[in-house]
Design an enzyme around this catalytic site. Structure first.
Site, PDB file in Angstrom:
ATOM      1  N   THR A 194      -0.462  12.251 -21.657  1.00 33.41           N
ATOM      2  CA  THR A 194      -0.868  13.601 -22.045  1.00 33.41           C
ATOM      3  C   THR A 194      -2.169  13.581 -22.838  1.00 33.41           C
ATOM      4  O   THR A 194      -2.459  12.601 -23.541  1.00 33.41           O
ATOM      5  CB  THR A 194       0.246  14.236 -22.911  1.00 33.41           C
ATOM      6  OG1 THR A 194      -0.250  15.437 -23.494  1.00 33.41           O
ATOM      7  CG2 THR A 194       0.695  13.314 -24.037  1.00 33.41           C
ATOM      8  N   ASP A 195      -2.902  14.706 -22.776  1.00 34.15           N
ATOM      9  CA  ASP A 195      -4.131  14.815 -23.581  1.00 34.15           C
ATOM     10  C   ASP A 195      -3.811  14.882 -25.074  1.00 34.15           C
ATOM     11  O   ASP A 195      -4.702  14.704 -25.911  1.00 34.15           O
ATOM     12  CB  ASP A 195      -4.960  16.035 -23.156  1.00 34.15           C
ATOM     13  CG  ASP A 195      -4.246  17.367 -23.341  1.00 34.15           C
ATOM     14  OD1 ASP A 195      -3.056  17.380 -23.725  1.00 34.15           O
ATOM     15  OD2 ASP A 195      -4.889  18.413 -23.099  1.00 34.15           O
ATOM     16  N   GLU A 196      -2.527  15.123 -25.417  1.00 37.94           N
ATOM     17  CA  GLU A 196      -2.180  15.246 -26.841  1.00 37.94           C
ATOM     18  C   GLU A 196      -2.367  13.935 -27.593  1.00 37.94           C
ATOM     19  O   GLU A 196      -2.408  13.934 -28.824  1.00 37.94           O
ATOM     20  CB  GLU A 196      -0.740  15.753 -27.009  1.00 37.94           C
ATOM     21  CG  GLU A 196      -0.581  17.152 -26.486  1.00 37.94           C
ATOM     22  CD  GLU A 196       0.590  17.923 -27.086  1.00 37.94           C
ATOM     23  OE1 GLU A 196       1.127  17.508 -28.116  1.00 37.94           O
ATOM     24  OE2 GLU A 196       0.950  18.947 -26.487  1.00 37.94           O
ATOM     25  N   LYS A 212       4.052   9.310 -27.180  1.00 38.21           N
ATOM     26  CA  LYS A 212       3.352   9.139 -25.899  1.00 38.21           C
ATOM     27  C   LYS A 212       2.196   8.145 -26.059  1.00 38.21           C
ATOM     28  O   LYS A 212       1.954   7.324 -25.173  1.00 38.21           O
ATOM     29  CB  LYS A 212       2.826  10.491 -25.396  1.00 38.21           C
ATOM     30  CG  LYS A 212       3.901  11.498 -25.008  1.00 38.21           C
ATOM     31  CD  LYS A 212       4.727  11.095 -23.792  1.00 38.21           C
ATOM     32  CE  LYS A 212       3.955  11.131 -22.500  1.00 38.21           C
ATOM     33  NZ  LYS A 212       4.837  10.883 -21.322  1.00 38.21           N
ATOM     34  N   TYR A 248       5.902  13.789 -31.049  1.00 35.20           N
ATOM     35  CA  TYR A 248       5.814  13.728 -29.579  1.00 35.20           C
ATOM     36  C   TYR A 248       4.559  12.976 -29.147  1.00 35.20           C
ATOM     37  O   TYR A 248       4.623  12.001 -28.391  1.00 35.20           O
ATOM     38  CB  TYR A 248       5.829  15.138 -28.973  1.00 35.20           C
ATOM     39  CG  TYR A 248       5.327  15.174 -27.543  1.00 35.20           C
ATOM     40  CD1 TYR A 248       6.081  14.623 -26.511  1.00 35.20           C
ATOM     41  CD2 TYR A 248       4.073  15.729 -27.218  1.00 35.20           C
ATOM     42  CE1 TYR A 248       5.608  14.624 -25.197  1.00 35.20           C
ATOM     43  CE2 TYR A 248       3.601  15.735 -25.919  1.00 35.20           C
ATOM     44  CZ  TYR A 248       4.364  15.183 -24.910  1.00 35.20           C
ATOM     45  OH  TYR A 248       3.892  15.186 -23.619  1.00 35.20           O
TER      46      TYR A 248
HETATM   47  P1  NAD Z   1      10.355  18.178 -18.860  1.00 37.91           P
HETATM   48  O1  NAD Z   1      10.862  18.166 -20.258  1.00 37.91           O
HETATM   49  O2  NAD Z   1      10.348  19.454 -18.094  1.00 37.91           O
HETATM   50  O3  NAD Z   1      11.185  17.125 -17.981  1.00 37.91           O
HETATM   51  C1  NAD Z   1      11.521  15.846 -18.460  1.00 37.91           C
HETATM   52  C2  NAD Z   1      12.520  15.216 -17.494  1.00 37.91           C
HETATM   53  O4  NAD Z   1      12.780  13.883 -17.953  1.00 37.91           O
HETATM   54  C3  NAD Z   1      13.864  15.944 -17.433  1.00 37.91           C
HETATM   55  O5  NAD Z   1      14.317  16.042 -16.113  1.00 37.91           O
HETATM   56  C4  NAD Z   1      14.801  15.037 -18.249  1.00 37.91           C
HETATM   57  O6  NAD Z   1      16.155  15.099 -17.832  1.00 37.91           O
HETATM   58  C5  NAD Z   1      14.192  13.672 -17.960  1.00 37.91           C
HETATM   59  N1  NAD Z   1      14.503  12.689 -19.015  1.00 37.91           N
HETATM   60  C6  NAD Z   1      14.369  12.857 -20.373  1.00 37.91           C
HETATM   61  N2  NAD Z   1      14.791  11.757 -21.009  1.00 37.91           N
HETATM   62  C7  NAD Z   1      15.182  10.866 -20.052  1.00 37.91           C
HETATM   63  C8  NAD Z   1      15.696   9.547 -20.091  1.00 37.91           C
HETATM   64  N3  NAD Z   1      15.909   8.908 -21.260  1.00 37.91           N
HETATM   65  N4  NAD Z   1      15.981   8.915 -18.927  1.00 37.91           N
HETATM   66  C9  NAD Z   1      15.771   9.558 -17.739  1.00 37.91           C
HETATM   67  N5  NAD Z   1      15.310  10.816 -17.641  1.00 37.91           N
HETATM   68  C10 NAD Z   1      15.013  11.460 -18.787  1.00 37.91           C
HETATM   69  O7  NAD Z   1       8.893  17.534 -18.928  1.00 37.91           O
HETATM   70  P2  NAD Z   1       7.570  17.906 -18.101  1.00 37.91           P
HETATM   71  O8  NAD Z   1       6.893  19.050 -18.749  1.00 37.91           O
HETATM   72  O9  NAD Z   1       7.917  17.954 -16.668  1.00 37.91           O
HETATM   73  O10 NAD Z   1       6.687  16.602 -18.412  1.00 37.91           O
HETATM   74  C11 NAD Z   1       6.778  15.460 -17.560  1.00 37.91           C
HETATM   75  C12 NAD Z   1       5.839  14.393 -18.080  1.00 37.91           C
HETATM   76  O11 NAD Z   1       4.500  14.890 -18.096  1.00 37.91           O
HETATM   77  C13 NAD Z   1       6.135  13.961 -19.519  1.00 37.91           C
HETATM   78  O12 NAD Z   1       5.948  12.574 -19.589  1.00 37.91           O
HETATM   79  C14 NAD Z   1       5.100  14.686 -20.360  1.00 37.91           C
HETATM   80  O13 NAD Z   1       4.783  13.948 -21.499  1.00 37.91           O
HETATM   81  C15 NAD Z   1       3.930  14.731 -19.387  1.00 37.91           C
HETATM   82  N6  NAD Z   1       2.990  15.867 -19.538  1.00 37.91           N
HETATM   83  C16 NAD Z   1       3.449  17.153 -19.573  1.00 37.91           C
HETATM   84  C17 NAD Z   1       2.543  18.217 -19.630  1.00 37.91           C
HETATM   85  C18 NAD Z   1       3.006  19.657 -19.647  1.00 37.91           C
HETATM   86  O14 NAD Z   1       2.182  20.552 -19.836  1.00 37.91           O
HETATM   87  N7  NAD Z   1       4.270  19.949 -19.451  1.00 37.91           N
HETATM   88  C19 NAD Z   1       1.164  17.944 -19.649  1.00 37.91           C
HETATM   89  C20 NAD Z   1       0.728  16.608 -19.637  1.00 37.91           C
HETATM   90  C21 NAD Z   1       1.661  15.587 -19.560  1.00 37.91           C
HETATM   91  O1  DAU Z   2      -1.358  19.251 -23.516  1.00 35.51           O
HETATM   92  C1  DAU Z   2      -0.284  18.716 -22.805  1.00 35.51           C
HETATM   93  C2  DAU Z   2       1.014  19.063 -23.496  1.00 35.51           C
HETATM   94  O2  DAU Z   2       1.227  20.461 -23.287  1.00 35.51           O
HETATM   95  C3  DAU Z   2       2.202  18.252 -22.973  1.00 35.51           C
HETATM   96  O3  DAU Z   2       1.994  16.904 -23.284  1.00 35.51           O
HETATM   97  C4  DAU Z   2       3.519  18.750 -23.573  1.00 35.51           C
HETATM   98  O4  DAU Z   2       4.609  18.067 -22.987  1.00 35.51           O
HETATM   99  C5  DAU Z   2       3.653  20.231 -23.296  1.00 35.51           C
HETATM  100  O5  DAU Z   2       4.826  20.739 -23.908  1.00 35.51           O
HETATM  101  C6  DAU Z   2       2.430  20.985 -23.813  1.00 35.51           C
HETATM  102  O6  DAU Z   2       2.386  20.965 -25.266  1.00 35.51           O
HETATM  103  P1  DAU Z   2       1.995  22.281 -26.132  1.00 35.51           P
HETATM  104  O7  DAU Z   2       2.551  22.103 -27.477  1.00 35.51           O
HETATM  105  O8  DAU Z   2       0.549  22.580 -25.989  1.00 35.51           O
HETATM  106  O9  DAU Z   2       2.816  23.382 -25.256  1.00 35.51           O
HETATM  107  P2  DAU Z   2       3.728  24.623 -25.708  1.00 35.51           P
HETATM  108  O10 DAU Z   2       4.014  25.400 -24.460  1.00 35.51           O
HETATM  109  O11 DAU Z   2       4.854  24.213 -26.558  1.00 35.51           O
HETATM  110  O12 DAU Z   2       2.712  25.471 -26.605  1.00 35.51           O
HETATM  111  C7  DAU Z   2       1.463  25.932 -26.092  1.00 35.51           C
HETATM  112  C8  DAU Z   2       0.751  26.658 -27.228  1.00 35.51           C
HETATM  113  O13 DAU Z   2       1.465  27.877 -27.502  1.00 35.51           O
HETATM  114  C9  DAU Z   2       0.720  25.889 -28.530  1.00 35.51           C
HETATM  115  O14 DAU Z   2      -0.504  26.151 -29.187  1.00 35.51           O
HETATM  116  C10 DAU Z   2       1.872  26.475 -29.345  1.00 35.51           C
HETATM  117  C11 DAU Z   2       1.923  27.910 -28.856  1.00 35.51           C
HETATM  118  N1  DAU Z   2       3.267  28.532 -28.843  1.00 35.51           N
HETATM  119  C12 DAU Z   2       4.273  27.870 -28.220  1.00 35.51           C
HETATM  120  C13 DAU Z   2       5.546  28.416 -28.179  1.00 35.51           C
HETATM  121  C14 DAU Z   2       6.688  27.660 -27.506  1.00 35.51           C
HETATM  122  C15 DAU Z   2       3.454  29.776 -29.425  1.00 35.51           C
HETATM  123  O15 DAU Z   2       2.518  30.402 -29.969  1.00 35.51           O
HETATM  124  N2  DAU Z   2       4.714  30.319 -29.372  1.00 35.51           N
HETATM  125  C16 DAU Z   2       5.777  29.681 -28.791  1.00 35.51           C
HETATM  126  O16 DAU Z   2       6.911  30.213 -28.810  1.00 35.51           O
END
Ligand code: NAD
Ligand code: DAU
Length: 335
Positions: A125-127, A157, A153
């Site tokens: 992730t970019d985080e 990562k 988190y």
């Molecule tokens: P998500 O939370 O929707 O899904 C995570 C999945 O992993 C779920 O199906 C869960 O059951 C499974 N999981 C969790 N712990 C596990 C374990 N111990 N063993 C096996 N399975 C397990 O997550 P997402 O948003 O789909 O993110 C997927 C990946 O992409 C993550 O690695 C996250 O860090 C990365 N990522 C997410 C975003 C985003 O915006 N959502 C952006 C950049 C990177």
């Molecule tokens: O940048 C990549 C990341 O993006 C991934 O690595 C993470 O898995 C994914 O969850 C996401 O992280 P963020 O913290 O950016 O996403 P989230 O949707 O939780 O929040 C997006 C923005 O919105 C953040 O600035 C917090 C804000 N927010 C979020 C929630 C849930 C609110 O203002 N209100 C809310 O209720």
């Protein structure tokens, strides 16, 4: 090719499986997922009966289960999406983030080493780069930006990324890492900003915006992320990191207002609430490397992607209503 996709019952992993099976129907895809609260087997229903798809419920931290699966399947590639992914949950309780995101990644790589140095791709992730100031729009994250985490988190990562690089250098494991910006699209769990706001607005519930809503995220449609991962896993240079993002920075408040307007709801639903602890101000990805080396460019513009996403949540109400009510758990106890 035979591919293990971990975390494939979650948001991006499931979208990846759909993408992969449609682009490479000759491949065999095995989904390994623990089915935590974020995993949903109903999401995978469209592919469950396919001959070249299998689902295995297991924890990536369970060395015996992971080793047994590798022994039985002998995969060519492992794509690690499995993670605890929600920043707010990591602030409430970091421990499971350390376990899954760090230890789980090491267990998978140990299995890759043991069964013939299997190619391993880490979905990061970019985080891991921390945040950028709001008043310096020219600054962006490149692959050379320092690791500088804010939340448990992102630290977990980043720790995993360091381990992946160490396994490459020490053991010669063929690895790649991708670091993507915020994704949106179908099947995103309604705890994340966009699906939460859509669900709450449709139910006329308050829309909780943290702080003043001025934090900036760089949004990418999930299918564009999936295409990038597929390219990196096939053509990316071993040992390399690739940033993924589509130059689409937006303030949270503007996203929420757009959702409210698309759904014909009142802005009075918007409620400013206490800010997230350590809240990152701004993310912005420089995707020059993946564009120049692999020819990747995003295909879906935000104005189209957000409409497609809102339409999907309108047309699949039972998917997210079952999550909110807890009904999605009735036939799949939390793993
Ligand atoms: P998500 O939370 O929707 O899904 C995570 C999945 O992993 C779920 O199906 C869960 O059951 C499974 N999981 C969790 N712990 C596990 C374990 N111990 N063993 C096996 N399975 C397990 O997550 P997402 O948003 O789909 O993110 C997927 C990946 O992409 C993550 O690695 C996250 O860090 C990365 N990522 C997410 C975003 C985003 O915006 N959502 C952006 C950049 C990177
Ligand atoms: O940048 C990549 C990341 O993006 C991934 O690595 C993470 O898995 C994914 O969850 C996401 O992280 P963020 O913290 O950016 O996403 P989230 O949707 O939780 O929040 C997006 C923005 O919105 C953040 O600035 C917090 C804000 N927010 C979020 C929630 C849930 C609110 O203002 N209100 C809310 O209720």
């Amino acid at each position: 090719m035979k591919i293990i996709v971990t975390g494939g019952a979650g948001f991006i992993g499931a979208n990846y499986i759909f993408y992969h099976l449609s682009e490479h129907p000759e491949d065999v895809v095995i989904c390994l997922d623990k089915l935590t609260y974020a995993g949903n087997l109903h999401t995978l229903a469209p592919v469950m009966e396919r001959d070249n798809f299998r689902f295995v419920k297991a924890d990536i931290c369970d060395r015996e289960a992971v080793t047994g699966l590798f022994e039985a399947e002998r995969p060519d590639i492992v794509l690690n999406f499995a993670a605890e992914s929600h920043v707010d949950r990591s602030i409430d309780d970091p421990s499971v983030f350390l376990q899954t995101n760090i230890i789980g990644t090491a267990v998978l790589m140990d299995a890759c080493r043991r069964f013939g140095n299997v190619r391993f791709h880490q979905v990061s992730t970019d985080e891991v780069y921390g945040d950028l100031p709001l008043d310096k729009p020219e600054m962006m994250f490149t692959e050379h930006s320092p690791i500088h985490c804010s939340s448990p988190y992102s630290s977990s990562k980043a720790s995993a990324d360091l381990l992946v690089q160490a396994y490459h250098r020490t053991y010669g494991l063929p690895v790649t890492i991708s670091r993507c910006s915020n994704n949106y699209g179908p099947y995103q769990f309604p705890e994340k900003l966009i699906p939460l706001m859509i669900a709450n607005a449709l139910n006329d519930k308050p829309l909780p915006v943290y702080g003043a809503g001025l934090n900036v995220r760089d949004w990418l449609y999930v299918e564009d992320h999936c295409r990038a991962i597929d390219l990196i896993a096939r053509q990316g240079r071993i040992g390399e990191i690739y940033n993924i993002g589509g130059h689409n920075e937006m303030r949270n408040i503007d996203i929420v207002k757009q959702i409210v307007s698309e759904l014909g709801k009142s802005e009075e639903l918007i409620t400013f609430v206490t800010d997230r602890k350590g809240h990152d101000l701004r993310y912005a990805i420089d995707p020059t490397k993946i564009s120049q080396e692999l020819g990747w460019l995003p295909k879906t513009m935000f104005k189209d992607g957000i409409q497609k996403t809102i339409r999907w949540y309108l047309e699949h109400r039972s998917w997210w209503e079952d999550i909110i009510s807890g009904a999605y758990r009735v036939d799949q106890p939390i793993g």
